[in-house]
Design an enzyme around this catalytic site. Sequence first.
Site, PDB file in Angstrom:
ATOM      1  N   LYS A 201       4.557 -21.623 -54.233  1.00  0.00           N
ATOM      2  CA  LYS A 201       3.169 -21.499 -54.672  1.00  0.00           C
ATOM      3  C   LYS A 201       3.083 -21.971 -56.117  1.00  0.00           C
ATOM      4  CE  LYS A 201      -0.721 -18.392 -55.194  1.00  0.00           C
ATOM      5  NZ  LYS A 201      -1.239 -17.033 -55.022  1.00  0.00           N
ATOM      6  N   LYS A 253       1.806 -24.175 -50.979  1.00  0.00           N
ATOM      7  CA  LYS A 253       0.433 -24.029 -51.454  1.00  0.00           C
ATOM      8  C   LYS A 253       0.306 -24.488 -52.886  1.00  0.00           C
ATOM      9  CE  LYS A 253      -2.795 -20.366 -52.357  1.00  0.00           C
ATOM     10  NZ  LYS A 253      -3.020 -18.965 -52.404  1.00  0.00           N
TER      11      LYS A 253
HETATM   12  C1  PBG Z   1      -3.506 -14.703 -54.885  1.00  0.00           C
HETATM   13  C2  PBG Z   1      -4.073 -15.882 -54.188  1.00  0.00           C
HETATM   14  C3  PBG Z   1      -4.762 -16.975 -54.743  1.00  0.00           C
HETATM   15  C4  PBG Z   1      -5.129 -17.804 -53.679  1.00  0.00           C
HETATM   16  C5  PBG Z   1      -4.683 -17.199 -52.518  1.00  0.00           C
HETATM   17  N1  PBG Z   1      -4.006 -16.029 -52.853  1.00  0.00           N
HETATM   18  C6  PBG Z   1      -5.218 -17.233 -56.106  1.00  0.00           C
HETATM   19  C7  PBG Z   1      -4.307 -17.449 -57.222  1.00  0.00           C
HETATM   20  O1  PBG Z   1      -3.088 -17.477 -57.104  1.00  0.00           O
HETATM   21  O2  PBG Z   1      -4.861 -17.577 -58.306  1.00  0.00           O
HETATM   22  C8  PBG Z   1      -5.879 -19.094 -53.815  1.00  0.00           C
HETATM   23  C9  PBG Z   1      -6.505 -19.623 -52.578  1.00  0.00           C
HETATM   24  C10 PBG Z   1      -7.460 -20.728 -52.815  1.00  0.00           C
HETATM   25  O3  PBG Z   1      -7.608 -21.249 -53.937  1.00  0.00           O
HETATM   26  O4  PBG Z   1      -8.106 -21.109 -51.835  1.00  0.00           O
HETATM   27  N2  PBG Z   1      -3.990 -13.492 -54.351  1.00  0.00           N
END
Ligand code: PBG
Length: 330
Positions: A201, A253
């Site tokens: 991520k 992601k």
């Molecule tokens: C964290 C989380 C995020 C997203 C999914 N889970 C946000 C982040 O890390 O700031 C982002 C998903 C998206 O942008 O569609 N709970």
Amino acid sequence: MYGNFPGSRPRRLRTTPVMRRMVAETRLHPANLILPAFVREGIDVPVAVSAMPGVQQHTLDTLRKAAVEAVSAGVSGIMLFGVPLDEKKDATGTAGTDPDGILQRALRGVREEVGDELVVMSDLCLDEYTDHGHCGVLTEDGRVDNDATLERYAEMAQVQADAGAHVVGPSGMMDGQVGVVRDALDQTGHEDVSILAYTAKYSSAFYGPFREAVGSSLRGDRKTYQQDPANTRESLRELALDLDEGADMVMVKPAGPYLDILAKVADAVDVPVAAYQISGEYAMIEAAAERGWIDRDAAILESLTGIRRAGAQMILTYWATEVAQRLGRG
Ligand code: PBG
């Protein structure tokens, strides 16, 4: 005449739609799709997310309807994010582990509505519930405290599984999170609940619209726990750790800007691989389409086909239901 190579005419296989369909190497099917959905506490009607046209913060009721629609379209899963009342946010994200917290109520409601017809997943992270907006708890000097956060995640795992999650998705990028979540699930009788690990991520600017969608309180960034977009090897290291700790499925992601990472991860593992087409990827296509700069429907399908081609078996996308309806179950 085109040279002396009568066999070298790749265009022969592009002549008709059915010919192209026959030789297509990548297929997109509703079963590949997972719908991320937001549910907000304290609202009577859904609230539109302005940076994500077509996406809403659901009430508990409209969320159930969205789940039913996803089932009818043939979508495989739903990933739930809770948006608590502002006054319920605190330093440790208490609302995230409250059995009556918004996400837990949503999980129970969706399970009641669709049973096992959708794979019901929950985001396992504190950022929606903390007043500082970080994915973990903080030390006195304001850094994210890895091991103290793990204790919170263990509790969240149990509470979400109790509420009916088939799958939990630890997304906070703390070291050791998958192992701690696995232990917590096993020790509380949830051996059958799976873990979809947010393995790679990245700290991405493309999360912008999501922060509106969950009413994030974050100031600053997540660069001390999410990965640097410049790095590849780091993802393989995270991957090895997650598999070791018991991840059942792994995720990359964002998706579009990280297809190289996705391809490497998919090559390296024998567990199912997911990719998350995130809020900014969605917003860009919608915005360009709104201006008439792009063919919306074609661009959506192409973006998803590219993610499949790179190696994702499952794709989380805000277009899941719409695209599944368009594809048909065929
Ligand atoms: C964290 C989380 C995020 C997203 C999914 N889970 C946000 C982040 O890390 O700031 C982002 C998903 C998206 O942008 O569609 N709970």
